[in-house]
Each structure stands twice: as structure tokens, then as C-alpha cells.
Design a protein around this motif. Structure first.
Motif, short mmCIF file in Angstrom:
data_model
loop_
_atom_site.label_atom_id
_atom_site.label_comp_id
_atom_site.label_asym_id
_atom_site.label_seq_id
_atom_site.Cartn_x
_atom_site.Cartn_y
_atom_site.Cartn_z
N ALA A 1 -3.08 -1.86 -17.89
CA ALA A 1 -2.48 -1.02 -17.10
C ALA A 1 -2.94 -1.16 -15.04
O ALA A 1 -1.95 -0.90 -14.38
CB ALA A 1 -1.79 -0.38 -17.41
N SER A 2 -3.92 -0.55 -15.37
CA SER A 2 -4.99 0.23 -14.06
C SER A 2 -4.91 -1.20 -13.50
O SER A 2 -5.11 -1.65 -12.01
CB SER A 2 -5.78 0.29 -15.07
N VAL A 3 -4.68 -2.65 -13.67
CA VAL A 3 -5.04 -3.74 -13.78
C VAL A 3 -3.99 -4.29 -12.86
O VAL A 3 -3.11 -4.90 -11.93
CB VAL A 3 -5.29 -5.17 -13.33
N VAL A 4 -2.56 -4.08 -13.57
CA VAL A 4 -1.30 -5.02 -12.72
C VAL A 4 -0.42 -4.23 -12.49
O VAL A 4 -0.03 -4.56 -11.24
CB VAL A 4 -0.74 -5.35 -14.12
N ALA A 5 -0.60 -2.44 -12.52
CA ALA A 5 0.92 -2.11 -12.32
C ALA A 5 0.04 -2.25 -9.92
O ALA A 5 1.48 -1.68 -9.47
CB ALA A 5 0.61 -0.66 -12.55
N PRO A 6 -1.14 -1.49 -10.28
CA PRO A 6 -1.52 -1.77 -8.39
C PRO A 6 -1.08 -2.79 -7.49
O PRO A 6 -0.07 -2.83 -6.25
CB PRO A 6 -2.85 -0.75 -8.44
N VAL A 7 -1.48 -3.76 -8.87
CA VAL A 7 -1.18 -5.05 -7.87
C VAL A 7 0.37 -6.06 -8.06
O VAL A 7 0.58 -5.56 -6.45
CB VAL A 7 -1.49 -6.38 -8.93
N PHE A 8 1.36 -5.43 -9.30
CA PHE A 8 2.59 -5.42 -8.79
C PHE A 8 2.95 -5.11 -7.44
O PHE A 8 4.06 -5.11 -6.93
CB PHE A 8 3.19 -5.02 -10.08
N LEU A 9 2.73 -3.09 -6.65
CA LEU A 9 3.05 -2.58 -6.40
C LEU A 9 2.91 -3.07 -4.80
O LEU A 9 3.31 -3.16 -3.81
CB LEU A 9 2.24 -1.07 -6.33
N PHE A 10 1.14 -3.81 -4.54
CA PHE A 10 1.01 -4.17 -3.67
C PHE A 10 2.09 -5.73 -3.49
O PHE A 10 1.90 -5.29 -2.07
CB PHE A 10 -0.60 -4.74 -3.84
N ILE A 11 1.94 -6.40 -4.41
CA ILE A 11 2.90 -7.52 -3.70
C ILE A 11 4.44 -7.13 -4.19
O ILE A 11 5.29 -8.15 -3.51
CB ILE A 11 2.74 -8.65 -5.34
N LEU A 12 4.39 -6.25 -4.60
CA LEU A 12 6.09 -5.58 -3.83
C LEU A 12 6.14 -5.19 -2.11
O LEU A 12 7.37 -5.65 -1.81
CB LEU A 12 6.84 -4.46 -4.43
N GLY A 13 5.15 -4.69 -2.08
CA GLY A 13 5.47 -4.60 -0.26
C GLY A 13 5.39 -5.99 0.14
O GLY A 13 5.90 -6.21 1.16
N VAL A 14 4.15 -6.75 -0.06
CA VAL A 14 4.14 -8.11 0.38
C VAL A 14 5.53 -9.45 0.47
O VAL A 14 5.93 -10.08 1.27
CB VAL A 14 3.02 -9.26 -0.15
N GLY A 15 6.40 -8.96 -0.42
CA GLY A 15 7.21 -8.67 -1.13
C GLY A 15 8.62 -8.70 0.43
O GLY A 15 9.41 -9.63 1.13
N LEU A 16 8.18 -7.72 0.10
CA LEU A 16 9.58 -6.82 1.52
C LEU A 16 8.91 -7.95 3.28
O LEU A 16 9.54 -7.73 4.29
CB LEU A 16 9.39 -5.82 2.34
N THR A 17 6.98 -8.05 3.67
CA THR A 17 6.86 -7.89 4.35
C THR A 17 6.75 -9.45 5.08
O THR A 17 6.90 -9.87 5.89
CB THR A 17 5.13 -7.97 3.95
N LEU A 18 6.37 -10.69 4.06
CA LEU A 18 5.71 -12.35 4.08
C LEU A 18 7.15 -12.47 4.94
O LEU A 18 6.75 -13.11 6.28
CB LEU A 18 5.61 -12.75 3.14
N PRO A 19 8.07 -12.45 4.48
CA PRO A 19 10.10 -13.32 4.86
C PRO A 19 9.11 -13.15 6.68
O PRO A 19 10.04 -13.81 7.79
CB PRO A 19 10.57 -12.98 4.05
#
Length: 401
Positions: free
Chosen positions: A306-324
Motif C-alpha cells: 500500500a505504501s508503494v501503490v497508493a502514492p503512485v495511484f494518486l500521482f498518476i490520477l493527476g497525470v490523467g488530468l494533466t497529460l491530455p
């Protein structure tokens, strides 16, 4: 042939953009095995990823102008054919050096998909609708990195690591036939001077003098480099250090990718209403929060799934908003050289990500800090690029970047 804006063509464009994620994510569960099979070290095996990105970056500078000069369709057919042959060579590799070399040529073919695919979107939908279309394509494209490690882990356990590259060879055959039979030419304004070296340098110089373009490109590059840090280092941490099985690793990876799916879905729904500036501002803040959380947990010595997956999940959620939105705003203002602008964007994106991936591999220490530190810095870089390069220009000339 179906209409260029039909659902069939959107699905085909999504598959083209998926060449990159499939080529990197499918064999991720096999990376620790390759260390043992080829009797080498982690840094050497990691080169099969970074070398792929280097080939991807270099060829982006060519495919864009090629598609501006000769058309989108013939450029795609050539690139996919190169990818098909190189994927078969990867499956037959007998040394890590041979695999690294084959991966470079595989990347030379693979990058035609996203470069020319983005240019086709610009041709067909224009600047205003491109961000929305790219967001939905990104959301659908997340099936590749979500399914890739799960499928790759299963193939690895059942048939060995070579089966991953055999599958990629078959995928290339299917896409080659689909492009040949379904995709009409969308480039109606051929630039006969697009491949002229002097003209190319002049056009690249024109783009690089645009502060807003540079800002958007750096937002994309930093955001993607955070993703690639996870791609590059996660299997060695989760499988090699935390002893997850390839199948368990695939499920953990798919959970992280769900964050990008959600971010892309929100971007598709809200980009037109909120505008690019607000979406990018929100996305970079979310990504930075995820990176900071990961660094904090790593610094505290917490090493759990969880300490690896949860922070990266949050990071990539933001990337999904940003990248397109950042991608559409980088390429959108250049309708007569959309291919070249897409090429330069991809070159910088992949070069930065390759450097970050190499750093994560060489700094591997058995802890999560190299991985999380890279992701945290990527989030900070994306936020600063938008705030310092894009926003000041937008406030002067256009309230809606």
C-alpha cells in the motif's frame, strides 16, 4: 473505408497509441527473471527499457516530418512493419546485449503509433475537440498498461519470457492489416519541404522560441517521467525486494493504472467546461501530493504494498488530468506542422523519461526512496513548468492556455 472520425478509427488510433505502453508494460514481470536468465545485473536489464525510450525519442524527430511530407498512412505502414520484424527478433534474443539492440529497433517502429496518431487526431478534430478526444483515447489506452503486466505475468509463468514478444509480434500483424484496410489519409496539406534539413531546423527553432510550447512540453515530460520511474523500478522493488509473484505484481500495476483511467475520464468530462489551464493546475497539484506522500512514507522506512501503490495511484490520477490537456495545447496551435510539433514533444518526453529510468535503475538500493524520490521530483517539475513558463505568458496574451 470508414469515416476518419468514426468509432472504428478512434479505436484504431487508440491501438496505435498503445504500441508504447504495450511494448514496455507487457514484459515488466519478466525483468527480474531476465537478470537470472542472462546472468547479468539489474542496471543492464533496465537498459532494455531505457534503450527502448531512447530509440522512441530519436525516431519521433523523423516520423512527424515524414507524416507531414508523405502522409499519415504510408508513414504508419512503414513504422509498423519495422516494429513487427524487431519484435520477432526480441523473441529470439539469446543475450541481454542482443535484446537491448532489438529493443532499440522495436522502438524505432513503435513510436510511429503515438506520433502519427496524435497528428491524425489534430487533422480530424482540430484544436478545440482534440483535448477531449485525446482524453478519451488516453482512458481507453490505459487498458494496455492495466492488462499488460497481468497478461505478461501469466504468460511468463506459463510459457516463459519469450512469449511476451511473440504476442507483440502478433499484435503488430493485426494493426498492420487494420491500418492498410481501414485508415484513409487525413493529411490534406502535404508539406513538400517538411524533410528539408534546413526547414526542419528552422521549424524546430520556431517551436523552441515559444515559451508556452516549451512549458507544455516540460509538463508532459515531467509527468511521463514519473510514470516511467514506476515502470522502470517497480518490478525490482515489488517482485525482487518484496517477493510478489509476477501475477501479484501485475494486479498491483493494474491498480496504479486505474488512477490514470479515472483522471482521463474526468479530463474527458470536464476539459471543455473547465479549460486546459484549470485542468493542468489541478492535475499537477494532485501529482505533487502523491509524490510527496510517497517520499514521506519512504523516508519513514515504510515498505508495504500500500505504501508503494497508493502514492503512485494518486500521482498518476493527476497525470490523467494533466497529460491530455498539455498535449493538446502543445500541438494545437500548429495545424500546418502538427506532426513536427508532436515529434518534438515526444522526443523531449521520452528523453527525460529515459534519463529518469536510468537513474532509478542505478540508484536501486532495496528501498522505495529512489523510486519515490524520482516520482516526487517529477510532480514538482510539472507544477513548476506550468506555473513559471505557461501561466505568465497566458496572463499576458490569453486567459485560457
Amino acid at each position: 473505408m470508414p469515416r476518419s472520425d468514426s468509432l472504428v478509427i478512434r479505436i484504431l488510433l487508440t491501438a496505435l497509441v498503445a504500441f508504447g505502453p504495450l511494448s514496455t508494460d507487457l514484459y515488466l514481470p519478466s525483468l527480474p527473471t531476465l537478470v537470472r536468465v542472462f546472468d547479468t545485473d539489474i542496471a543492464m536489464v533496465q537498459l532494455t527499457l531505457s534503450t527502448f525510450l531512447i530509440g522512441f525519442a530519436v525516431s519521433q524527430l523523423i516520423y512527424g516530418p515524414m507524416s507531414d511530407r508523405f502522409g499519415r498512412r504510408p508513414t504508419l505502414l512503414v513504422g509498423i512493419a519495422v516494429y513487427l520484424v524487431a519484435s520477432a527478433v526480441c523473441a529470439l534474443a539469446t543475450s541481454v546485449e542482443g535484446l537491448i539492440a532489438a529493443r532499440f529497433f522495436q522502438a524505432l517502429g513503435a513510436c510511429c503509433g503515438p506520433v502519427v496518431g496524435r497528428a491524425v487526431v489534430r487533422d480530424v478534430f482540430g484544436r478545440d475537440r482534440a483535448a477531449t478526444v485525446l482524453a478519451y483515447m488516453s482512458m481507453a489506452m490505459t487498458l494496455a498498461p492495466a492488462v499488460g503486466p497481468v497478461l505478461g505475468g501469466a504468460l511468463m509463468e506459463l510459457f516463459g519470457w519469450r512469449s511476451n514478444f511473440i504476442l507483440l509480434t502478433g499484435f503488430a500483424v493485426v494493426i498492420l492489416v487494420a491500418v492498410w484496410s481501414l485508415l484513409a489519409e487525413t493529411n490534406t496539406t502535404r508539406d513538400h519541404e517538411a524533410l528539408n534539413p534546413g526547414r526542419m531546423l528552422a521549424n524546430y527553432a520556431l517551436l523552441l522560441r515559444n515559451r508556452r510550447f516549451i512549458g507544455y512540453v516540460l509538463v508532459v515530460a515531467c509527468s511521463y517521467s514519473g510514470i516511467f520511474a514506476f515502470i522502470s523500478g517497480s518490478s525490482f522493488l515489488l517482485i525482487g525486494q518484496m517477493h510478489l509473484s509476477p501475477a501479484q505484481y501485475g494486479m498491483s500495476f493494474a491498480t496504479v493504472v486505474l488512477g490514470y483511467t479515472l483522471g482521463s475520464l474526468v479530463a474527458g468530462k470536464l476539459s471543455h467546461r473547465w479549460g486546459g489551464a484549470r485542468m493542468i493546475r489541478t492535475g499537477t497539484l494532485v501529482s505533487l501530493a502523491g509524490g510527496a506522500l510517497g517520499v514521506g512514507l519512504a523516508a519513514a522506512g515504510v515498505l508495504q504494498i500500500a505504501s508503494v501503490v497508493a502514492p503512485v495511484f494518486l500521482f498518476i490520477l493527476g497525470v490523467g488530468l494533466t497529460l491530455p490537456n498539455a498535449t493538446a495545447n502543445a500541438v494545437g496551435p500548429y495545424p500546418t506542422m502538427a506532426g513536427l510539433a508532436s515529434s518534438l514533444l515526444g522526443f523531449v518526453q521520452m528523453t527525460v523519461a529515459a534519463v529518469v529510468g536510468l537513474a532509478v535503475g542505478h540508484l536501486h538500493s532495496g528501498t522505495a526512496m529512489p523510486l519515490m524520490g524520482a516520482i516526487g521530483l517529477a510532480g514538482l517539475g510539472a507544477l513548476l513548468a506550468h506555473r513559471l513558463l505557461v501561466v505568465p505568458v497566458s496572463e499576458q496574451h490569453d486567459p485560457q492556455p
